[in-house]
Enzyme design. Structure first.
Site, PDB file in Angstrom:
ATOM      1  N   HIS A 383     -48.423  20.159 -96.428  1.00  0.00           N
ATOM      2  CA  HIS A 383     -48.287  20.828 -97.733  1.00  0.00           C
ATOM      3  C   HIS A 383     -47.389  22.050 -97.701  1.00  0.00           C
ATOM      4  O   HIS A 383     -47.408  22.824 -98.656  1.00  0.00           O
ATOM      5  CB  HIS A 383     -49.664  21.258 -98.248  1.00  0.00           C
ATOM      6  CG  HIS A 383     -50.479  20.150 -98.820  1.00  0.00           C
ATOM      7  ND1 HIS A 383     -50.303  19.665-100.102  1.00  0.00           N
ATOM      8  CD2 HIS A 383     -51.485  19.420 -98.287  1.00  0.00           C
ATOM      9  CE1 HIS A 383     -51.176  18.694-100.329  1.00  0.00           C
ATOM     10  NE2 HIS A 383     -51.899  18.524 -99.247  1.00  0.00           N
ATOM     11  N   ARG A 575     -51.010  31.319-107.455  1.00  0.00           N
ATOM     12  CA  ARG A 575     -51.278  32.231-106.350  1.00  0.00           C
ATOM     13  C   ARG A 575     -50.116  33.208-106.190  1.00  0.00           C
ATOM     14  O   ARG A 575     -48.955  32.836-106.297  1.00  0.00           O
ATOM     15  CB  ARG A 575     -51.469  31.393-105.078  1.00  0.00           C
ATOM     16  CG  ARG A 575     -51.748  32.164-103.816  1.00  0.00           C
ATOM     17  CD  ARG A 575     -52.225  31.201-102.725  1.00  0.00           C
ATOM     18  NE  ARG A 575     -51.276  30.110-102.493  1.00  0.00           N
ATOM     19  CZ  ARG A 575     -50.311  30.139-101.569  1.00  0.00           C
ATOM     20  NH1 ARG A 575     -50.144  31.205-100.810  1.00  0.00           N
ATOM     21  NH2 ARG A 575     -49.515  29.101-101.386  1.00  0.00           N
ATOM     22  N   LYS A 580     -43.169  32.621-104.199  1.00  0.00           N
ATOM     23  CA  LYS A 580     -43.323  32.133-105.568  1.00  0.00           C
ATOM     24  C   LYS A 580     -42.626  33.058-106.567  1.00  0.00           C
ATOM     25  O   LYS A 580     -42.440  32.716-107.716  1.00  0.00           O
ATOM     26  CB  LYS A 580     -44.804  31.963-105.909  1.00  0.00           C
ATOM     27  CG  LYS A 580     -45.467  30.855-105.084  1.00  0.00           C
ATOM     28  CD  LYS A 580     -46.953  30.722-105.406  1.00  0.00           C
ATOM     29  CE  LYS A 580     -47.626  29.673-104.520  1.00  0.00           C
ATOM     30  NZ  LYS A 580     -47.249  28.291-104.858  1.00  0.00           N
ATOM     31  N   LYS A 686     -48.447  20.288-114.949  1.00  0.00           N
ATOM     32  CA  LYS A 686     -49.461  20.565-115.974  1.00  0.00           C
ATOM     33  C   LYS A 686     -48.826  21.189-117.214  1.00  0.00           C
ATOM     34  O   LYS A 686     -49.167  20.830-118.346  1.00  0.00           O
ATOM     35  CB  LYS A 686     -50.540  21.483-115.396  1.00  0.00           C
ATOM     36  CG  LYS A 686     -51.351  20.845-114.282  1.00  0.00           C
ATOM     37  CD  LYS A 686     -52.093  21.876-113.442  1.00  0.00           C
ATOM     38  CE  LYS A 686     -52.630  21.235-112.177  1.00  0.00           C
ATOM     39  NZ  LYS A 686     -53.061  22.214-111.171  1.00  0.00           N
TER      40      LYS A 686
END
Length: 839
Positions: A383, A575, A580, A686
């Site tokens: 992952h 997170r 990110k 999503k």
């Protein structure tokens, strides 16, 4: 809940009268309203021991859930009987995290009785919203890893495949996030402190897990070396089963979670010697293993606890799997044809050594045969592309905690390196790169390498991610094991993320194309022509507007910040991590603010910038980014110059139930990780499924989303993977030079140094400035800043054409069929596990 609690117990005659009167309304349902009302009242009285008038909202949640659980248990037994009759091969999914969220509403929906359940509670005088909010999110995970596992369990059950989860029954989840003066503070998340209706304790199936001790070697009567693990301490693993119902209620699988207990309430010998405190301490030492998710591992005791957790749940799972298999088999010949075990990331990698130990030490199989069975049984999902996330454990720690497992790992490594050396004689660098044991002081055991060597399949979770694994991260293993590395792009369950989280859009879609999309997301393609239908676009916009109004109220309740539903809801929820790039997003917010107050330039459209997410408790820079967001929000929101143009909000304690409220309201989805750092991402899926347009880099699954929705329906910016690597390799990237050449970037970065957003906390954000300017901007925030600002400005201008924006948003929804976890599970089932649906 009304002050009077539930209305009084309904007499039997009244139950019968209501059942007759309402049978037409519940036609086709497996349960009638009166029967459900009766079950809820029965559980309040007999399971909870409460008078109906005393029942709180939480009591009603418990009672309603127990009534639903009754239905699930019946179907769970029926499902298991079908699997046994079919002699079906089974999948066992090992994961440190299962981020399940709330279960009452989703279970009612899966059983087809959601409306019935709501009507039943309303007729009992109960506020359904209050009961829904009384259910805590199950604190069994942190982020995408755990939510993916939950989606997979839903898809396995919906598809009727024999698939079971194994994990830890954490007493406390990651943590409950609160904000104090803008700083993240961690509070215990006692998600089951009041009890949970969803877990069924199976004390009679508890297993013994040895730890510590030493290994003795002796020759057996045939002269073979036999290892015996002695002087170990024992931890008891107690299973708790959570029923997992598939949509339609036809199959109910099980998530088995283990809690740790001492081998007895406390050591009676220590107690009898009068050392009562030590007796209690011994008990607490064992039971801490399942106390909390992800203890801090920056110190030795934390590392030890983390490793104990990983071994504990793996050992419990392997014992349970082997025991189940041996109930119907007298040898291990059929083990790989009846059992598939998937390791979700490196946390369960000790399954390789534990399964070998079971075969070799417990069942006396020859080493070569045991290893063949192990490899054919196990699969490993990678992952991450971040080297620090590929776990390594100090060899001395393993030697102390798991001495036999270390011996097995070293033997596996010796055999593996011998084979590599035979194929590439004298290639010392290759041996060093691929060895499971990394040289150093101390030596480290590379858990990712152990998982690769001990599995028949190693899969990435997005097309780009898998290609980078093959070519950049573990190219040696791709050469050693041709074909072993494969791709299985992640997916999300439409039952949770459209049907449940976005009921308005679900109703609109079903009204136009039917409900076939719920279990076949590719059916959403039928919406494409409706993107050109003005009436449908109007209805689509109305749904989005209603979702934004609900989020407006939630934001006000949680943060006391007022936002405008007519503004662009620009959202990044995930997170908090440097790669990110929440820092990039907040820097763009600062840019907008400076443009307003210094240049008199307003955004092309009013903006509401929404942040949410948790930072690891010891991740200093991530927590500092949270503080920066909150300081920026405080200054921006209190400045009259920004009124009606810009609002910033950080929503605390991000979790599944909060995601279900935020995601359907978003107009713009921020997926802006540094290219080459995000393995896949599922938040991107999503948001798009709920009609948000993505602004992002070509990273992770963004690449496949772009291919699916079309270039014109997504906003891509920034460096590509190869450009990032070239800048990193040639050493020519100097963020100071880039910043000097960009007025936008330079004045934003200056704010991090000059206390513009921390006037009473001198130098507070200087570490962020130093990361960008002195530490060479490791995540290329400065490099991508101008392109990011320009791309967002283009998106804001496009939003002015609401009709055109809606057209593109509808096409995003229509083209998300490939990102269903049902598709992902079918690919795993066919390509790795060898399991099939059982009708």
């Amino acid at each position: 809940m009304p002050a009077g609690g539930l209305r009084g117990h309904i007499p039997g005659a009244e139950v019968e009268r209501r059942a007759v009167a309402r049978s037409d309304r519940a036609a086709g349902s497996p349960v009638e309203i009166a029967a459900f009302e009766e079950a809820v009242q029965r559980h309040v009285r007999y399971s909870l021991g409460k008078q109906q008038s005393q029942a709180s909202a939480y009591d009603v949640f418990m009672a309603a859930s127990l009534a639903v659980r009754d239905l699930l248990i019946d179907r769970m037994f029926e499902t298991e009987a079908r699997y046994q009759a079919a002699e079906a091969k089974r999948l066992y999914y090992l994961s440190m995290e299962f981020l399940m969220g709330r279960s009452l509403g989703s279970s009612l929906q899966a059983l087809g009785i959601l409306d019935l359940g709501h009507r039943a509670l309303e007729e009992l005088g109960i506020d359904v919203d209050e009961v829904r909010e009384a259910e805590p999110d199950a604190g069994l995970g942190n982020g995408g890893l755990g939510r993916l596992a939950a989606c997979f369990l839903d898809s396995l059950a919906t598809l009727g495949m024999p698939g079971y989860g194994y994990g830890i029954n954490y007493e406390y989840g990651l943590f409950r996030q609160v904000l104090e003066n803008g700083h993240q503070r961690e509070r215990p998340d006692g998600w089951r402190s009041l009890g949970t209706p969803w877990l069924i304790e199976r004390s009679e199936e508890a297993c013994l897990v040895p730890v510590y001790g030493r290994v003795e070697h002796q020759a057996d009567r045939f002269g073979n070396d036999r290892a015996t693990w002695v002087d170990w301490r024992v931890i008891v693993g107690v299973p708790h089963d959570m029923p997992i119902v598939g949509y339609g209620g036809h199959a109910v699988n099980v998530l088995r979670l283990y809690g740790a207990r001492a081998s007895s309430d406390f050591d009676i010998e220590i107690f009898n010697r009068g050392d009562y405190v030590r007796a209690v301490e011994e008990k607490m030492h064992s039971e801490r293993i399942s106390k909390v998710l992800y203890p801090a591992d920056s110190y030795e005791a934390g590392k030890e606890l983390r490793l104990l957790q990983e071994y504990f749940f793996v050992a419990c799972a392997i014992r349970d799997i082997v025991a189940r298999y041996l109930r119907t088999h007298s040898s291990f010949d059929a083990f790989p044809s009846q059992i598939a075990i998937q390791m979700n990331d490196t946390h369960p990698a000790l399954a390789v050594a534990e399964l070998m130990r079971m075969f070799v030490d417990q069942h006396r199989l020859p080493w070569e045969r045991a290893f063949d069975l192990t490899v054919r049984t196990l699969g490993y999902t990678n992952h991450t592309l971040l080297p620090e996330a590929l776990e390594k454990w100090p060899q001395p720690l393993l030697a102390r905690l798991l001495p036999r497992h270390l011996e097995i790992i070293e033997r596996i490594n010796l055999d593996f390196l011998s084979d590599v050396n035979r194929r590439w004689p004298g290639d010392i660098d290759r041996l060093r790169r691929t060895s499971i044991i990394e040289e150093g002081f101390p030596k480290q055991v590379r858990m990712g390498h152990l998982a690769i060597v001990g599995s028949h399949s190693v899969n990435g979770v997005a097309r780009l991610h898998t290609e980078l694994l093959r070519t950049r991260v573990i190219p040696d293993f791709d050469e050693i094991y041709p074909g072993r590395i494969n791709n299985k792009t992640n997916g999300i369950t439409p039952r949770r993320w459209l049907l449940r989280a976005n009921p308005g859009l679900s109703k609109l879609v079903t009204g136009r194309i039917g409900d076939g999309w719920i279990c076949d997301l590719e059916r959403l393609r039928e919406l494409e022509p409706l993107a050109d239908d003005p009436g449908f676009r109007t209805e689509f916009d109305a749904v989005k507007r209603a979702n934004k109004a609900r989020l407006e109220k939630l934001i006000l309740d949680l943060t006391r910040v007022t936002v405008d539903p007519e503004s662009i809801f620009d959202v990044q929820v995930k997170r908090i991590h440097e790669y990110k790039r929440q820092l990039l997003f907040v820097m763009r917010v600062i840019h907008h603010y400076l443009a307003i107050v210094e240049d008199g330039v307003m955004p092309a459209q009013p903006l509401t910038c929404v942040f949410a997410g948790k930072a690891a408790p010891e991740y200093f820079l991530a927590k500092l980014i949270i503080k920066l967001v909150n300081n920026v929000a405080q200054i921006v929101n209190s400045d009259p110059a920004t009124a009606g143009a810009l609002r910033v909000v950080f929503v605390p304690d991000y979790r599944v139930s909060l995601a279900e409220a935020i995601i359907p309201a978003a107009n713009l989805s921020e997926q802006i990780s540094t290219a080459g750092k995000e393995a896949s991402g599922t938040g991107n899926m999503k948001f798009a499924l709920s009609g948000a347009l993505t602004i992002g880099t070509l990273d992770g699954a963004n690449v496949e989303i772009r291919d699916a929705v079309g270039d014109e329906n997504i906003y891509i910016f920034g460096l590509r993977v190869e450009e990032v690597e070239l800048l990193r390799e040639n050493g020519n990237y100097d963020p100071r030079v880039v910043a000097r050449e960009s007025r936008h970037a330079s004045r934003v970065i200056e704010c991090l140094e000059n206390d513009r957003f921390c006037p009473r906390e001198h130098g507070l954000f200087r570490p962020l400035w130093e990361s960008l300017m002195l530490h060479r901007d490791p995540y290329f925030v400065v490099a991508d800043f101008d392109a990011y600002v320009a791309t967002h400005e283009r998106a804001a201008r496009d939003y002015a054409d609401r009709d055109g924006w809606s057209h593109r948003a509808i096409l995003n929804v229509a083209r998300m069929g490939a990102f269903s976890s049902d598709r992902t599970i079918r690919e795993y089932a066919a390509g790795i596990w060898g399991i099939e649906p059982v009708a």
